[in-house]
Design a protein around this motif. Sequence first.
Motif, short mmCIF file in Angstrom:
data_model
loop_
_atom_site.label_atom_id
_atom_site.label_comp_id
_atom_site.label_asym_id
_atom_site.label_seq_id
_atom_site.Cartn_x
_atom_site.Cartn_y
_atom_site.Cartn_z
N UNK A 1 0.91 -1.17 0.09
CA UNK A 1 -0.21 0.15 -0.08
C UNK A 1 0.94 1.43 0.09
N UNK A 2 2.23 1.07 -0.17
CA UNK A 2 2.99 2.29 -0.33
C UNK A 2 3.59 2.65 -1.55
N UNK A 3 3.88 3.71 -2.10
CA UNK A 3 4.70 4.15 -3.28
C UNK A 3 6.04 3.77 -2.74
N UNK A 4 6.75 3.11 -3.78
CA UNK A 4 8.25 2.54 -3.71
C UNK A 4 8.90 2.90 -4.93
N UNK A 5 10.35 3.08 -4.62
CA UNK A 5 11.12 2.98 -6.00
C UNK A 5 12.17 2.00 -5.58
N UNK A 6 12.58 1.30 -6.66
CA UNK A 6 13.79 0.44 -6.55
C UNK A 6 14.81 1.07 -7.89
N UNK A 7 15.95 1.18 -7.68
CA UNK A 7 17.07 1.84 -8.76
C UNK A 7 18.13 1.06 -8.58
N UNK A 8 18.83 0.76 -9.69
CA UNK A 8 20.19 0.41 -9.63
C UNK A 8 21.09 1.49 -10.46
N UNK A 9 22.24 1.75 -9.92
CA UNK A 9 23.27 2.42 -10.32
C UNK A 9 24.61 2.18 -10.46
N UNK A 10 25.27 2.14 -11.70
CA UNK A 10 26.59 1.97 -11.82
C UNK A 10 27.44 3.15 -11.68
N UNK A 11 28.25 3.24 -10.66
CA UNK A 11 29.04 4.29 -10.47
C UNK A 11 30.54 4.04 -10.76
N UNK A 12 30.81 4.96 -12.22
CA UNK A 12 32.29 4.84 -12.50
C UNK A 12 33.05 6.11 -12.16
N UNK A 13 32.68 6.87 -11.22
CA UNK A 13 33.62 8.26 -11.07
C UNK A 13 34.94 7.56 -11.00
N UNK A 14 35.83 8.36 -11.44
CA UNK A 14 37.39 8.27 -11.46
C UNK A 14 37.94 8.36 -10.05
N UNK A 15 37.00 8.77 -9.11
CA UNK A 15 37.61 8.89 -7.88
C UNK A 15 37.76 7.62 -7.03
N UNK A 16 36.83 6.53 -7.58
CA UNK A 16 36.81 5.18 -6.96
C UNK A 16 37.90 4.39 -7.57
N UNK A 17 38.34 3.35 -6.64
CA UNK A 17 39.29 2.62 -7.06
C UNK A 17 38.65 1.51 -8.25
N UNK A 18 37.59 1.18 -7.83
CA UNK A 18 36.68 0.14 -8.97
C UNK A 18 35.46 0.73 -9.20
N UNK A 19 34.89 0.49 -10.13
CA UNK A 19 33.40 1.07 -10.51
C UNK A 19 32.55 0.06 -9.51
N UNK A 20 31.46 0.74 -9.29
CA UNK A 20 30.42 0.02 -8.07
C UNK A 20 29.12 -0.07 -8.81
N UNK A 21 28.26 -1.09 -8.50
CA UNK A 21 27.13 -1.23 -8.78
C UNK A 21 26.07 -1.14 -7.44
#
Length: 229
Positions: free
Chosen positions: A69-89
């Motif tokens: 009965x509640x509005x919800x959101x699910x999101x997947x995000x691929x983070x490839x910022x250069x400041x990260x050692x490895x990209x993350x999902x």
Amino acid sequence: MSEVTSVLIAGAIALALVLHLAWLARTSRDRASAVLAVEQASIRAVIADAADVSDGTAGIITWEGSWNGRRVQVRTIVDTLATRKLPARWLSVSIIEQVAIPATFDMMMRPGSPTTFSNFDHLEHTLPKALGFPAEAVLRTDHRGARLPQNIIACHLEVFSEGRAKELLIAPKGVRIVWLLAEAQRARYGVFRQAEFGGATLDPALIERLLNSASALRDAINRAERRVA
């Protein structure tokens, strides 16, 4: 070898290369479509009416629907910022319902670098932590002096004990939890600069667990506010 023969061989090699690249691109698209179908099925196992409302932003896929009965959101995000050692999902799960809180509360675990999924770095005020918060957590808000229910929040942080939950955002319009699904395979990213995540896909049980955690926290904050009122 005649000049004509050399030209024909060079042309054949070029054509073969073009055809191979086209095959690789088509295979990649087919694989991405198959993964998307599997993940949509996983989401709909929990949120029956989930609809893909993605806006075309590269690396971000968004579903919205109703759950209990509640509005919800699910999101997947691929983070490839250069400041990260490895990209993350990342997996972002939100309850999009009113919360009785006067300002934004944002808890980030080990905030060592910027992220693509959060405005944490733009919040101006760092909060002192009440008892019960993880040692690696940093708390921020957009409103200095706002009365924020840290005692209640501290009682609903079980999912942050496993090291994969990254952010808890509570705002007047909802509650969000961000979870690390996977980091890119180091060898492949190091050589080819391709962010492959080893087939990591969405688990319906994880989605349900994060929704339950966010929902229970929202309910606890709203109940406490009603008692005070």
